[in-house]
Design an enzyme around this catalytic site. Structure first.
Site, PDB file in Angstrom:
ATOM      1  N   ASP A   1      -1.922   5.965  -5.246  1.00  0.00           N
ATOM      2  CA  ASP A   1      -2.160   5.059  -4.133  1.00  0.00           C
ATOM      3  C   ASP A   1      -2.585   3.670  -4.592  1.00  0.00           C
ATOM      4  O   ASP A   1      -3.706   3.466  -5.043  1.00  0.00           O
ATOM      5  CB  ASP A   1      -3.236   5.656  -3.222  1.00  0.00           C
ATOM      6  CG  ASP A   1      -3.527   4.785  -2.015  1.00  0.00           C
ATOM      7  OD1 ASP A   1      -2.671   3.950  -1.665  1.00  0.00           O
ATOM      8  OD2 ASP A   1      -4.607   4.930  -1.421  1.00  0.00           O
TER       9      ASP A   1
ATOM     10  N   ASP B   1       0.820  -1.209   0.000  1.00  0.00           N
ATOM     11  CA  ASP B   1       0.000   0.000   0.000  1.00  0.00           C
ATOM     12  C   ASP B   1       0.858   1.265   0.000  1.00  0.00           C
ATOM     13  O   ASP B   1       1.490   1.582   1.008  1.00  0.00           O
ATOM     14  CB  ASP B   1      -0.904  -0.041   1.242  1.00  0.00           C
ATOM     15  CG  ASP B   1      -1.793   1.177   1.376  1.00  0.00           C
ATOM     16  OD1 ASP B   1      -2.005   1.867   0.369  1.00  0.00           O
ATOM     17  OD2 ASP B   1      -2.282   1.419   2.499  1.00  0.00           O
TER      18      ASP B   1
END
Length: 406
Positions: free
Chosen positions: A286, A100
């Site tokens: 992201d 992430d």
């Protein structure tokens, strides 16, 4: 002699790159929809109701419970599809994690965890590891649908062929809620800047750099469009770039704030007309967010422009028959246009024998000193190969090369 030098150079270059395969699975939202439980789940997991229900379970003063803390986070594991494997401890204990770029913490379930979610996943057994070091600190992470609580630890971590000794990570001892029960992943490995970490210390990538495990302070992501076994479902490459996975030049964009991988976005255009942030705005690249997110008011207007209609579940439906006639959406970054067609920004799901088409855009109001943030998640990153360079503090983007294009 020249041939020998070339062979040695090739071996040295290839050994400096570590490939981590990524798997793509149906999201939690898709799983719930398929069995008719999505509406009930969403009612039980509204952030306000969830916080009231579980706040008393945490020690007073837990940093992640502070008012407004959640507005700084952009977690959305309900729609996450890509994850890969790491190991912790000696001997190795394997875990699947979300890589992430929107967070900086590493955590996995602990063997001492008392939540149902932990029972469904692999748990770290500290007493089985000869290289384990107790840390003593506690941590809490506030997600949109609840809080995760745990204790910090240190141990040897392996990712691909790379080894990071004395790696700080969290052992989750409390994971309330079905998000973590249903998730196919065990934990999360954050790859953002250290300032974004809940607990001060070296995130995994920083630790690898400090221990000189990589020749270049770079990592890159390739995310596939499909789950076909004949093509890679995705790949994280540590230490460099794979030129076989993209076409055309890489456009480099400087990081504007060292927390998220945050960059300046020139504008967002629908069918060539600059409709949003015409004076420029901030965006975050992201991998931990599946959709493309933006300020709620802007996204509502965008949904109207692409002909999407709201559902009771907070999603927006699009008529699958109309996809070829829907407008393109273009993100202008560093003067370069990144255009998505309707086929690319729409998420398709099968419900029985019926195909549903959902908008790949969602409203999310993230407050930052630079103003509202847009989030370029996996809907965008599936189409564009992404490179994250900590040495130059910049993000690189190029068109991803999918098998059908070769």
């Amino acid at each position: 002699m020249l041939k020998l030098l070339l062979l040695l150079l090739l071996f040295w270059t290839s050994s400096a790159l570590v490939r981590v395969p990524l798997r793509r699975v149906p999201s939690i939202r898709s799983q719930l929809r398929a069995v008719g439980l999505l509406e009930e789940f969403l009612k039980d997991h509204r952030p306000d109701a969830y916080n009231r229900r579980y706040a008393q379970c945490f020690p007073s003063g837990t940093p992640s419970l502070r008012l407004g803390r959640s507005s700084e986070k952009i977690y959305n594991f309900m729609d996450t599809q890509y994850f890969g494997d790491i190991s912790l401890g000696t001997p190795e204990q394997n875990f699947s994690v979300i890589f992430d770029t929107g967070s900086a913490d590493l955590w996995v379930p602990s063997s001492y965890c008392v939540s149902t979610a932990c029972v469904q996943h692999r748990r770290f057994k500290a007493f089985d590891s000869t290289s384990y070091r107790h840390d003593g600190r506690t941590f809490g992470i506030h997600y949109g649908t609840g809080h995760l609580l745990g204790v910090m630890a240190r141990d040897t971590m392996k990712i691909g062929s790379l080894i990071a000794v004395n790696q700080e990570f969290g052992e989750a001892v409390y994971e309330p809620g079905n998000i973590f029960v249903l998730g196919k992943f065990d934990g999360v490995l954050g790859m953002a800047y250290p300032s974004l970490a809940e607990i001060l210390g070296n995130p995994v990538f920083d630790n690898l750099l400090a221990q000189k495990a990589l020749d270049k302070p770079v990592f890159s992501f390739y995310l596939s469009r499909t789950t076909r076994t004949t093509s890679p479902e995705g790949e994280l490459l540590l230490g460099g770039i794979d030129e076989a996975l993209y076409s055309g030049p890489i456009n480099w964009l400087p990081v504007t704030a060292k927390g998220y991988w945050q960059i300046k976005m020139d504008s967002v255009a629908v069918q060539g007309v600059s409709s949003f942030c015409p004076q420029g705005c901030q965006a975050v690249v992201d991998t931990g967010t599946s959709l493309i997110a933006g300020p709620t008011n802007d996204i509502l207007n965008l949904q109207q422009l692409i002909g999407a209609t709201p559902t009771n579940f907070g999603e927006f439906l699009i008529d699958c028959v109309r996809l070829s006639s829907l407008p393109h959406v273009t993100f202008v970054l560093g003067g370069t246009e990144y255009t998505l067609t309707a086929e690319q920004y729409v998420r398709k799901e099968m419900l029985g024998d019926r195909e549903l088409c959902f908008s790949g855009f969602e409203g999310m109001d993230i407050v930052s000193p630079a103003g509202p943030l847009w989030i370029l998640g996996d809907v965008f990153l599936t189409e564009y190969y992404s490179v994250f360079d900590r040495g130059q503090d910049c993000v690189g983007l190029a068109r991803a090369k999918h098998p059908a294009e070769e």
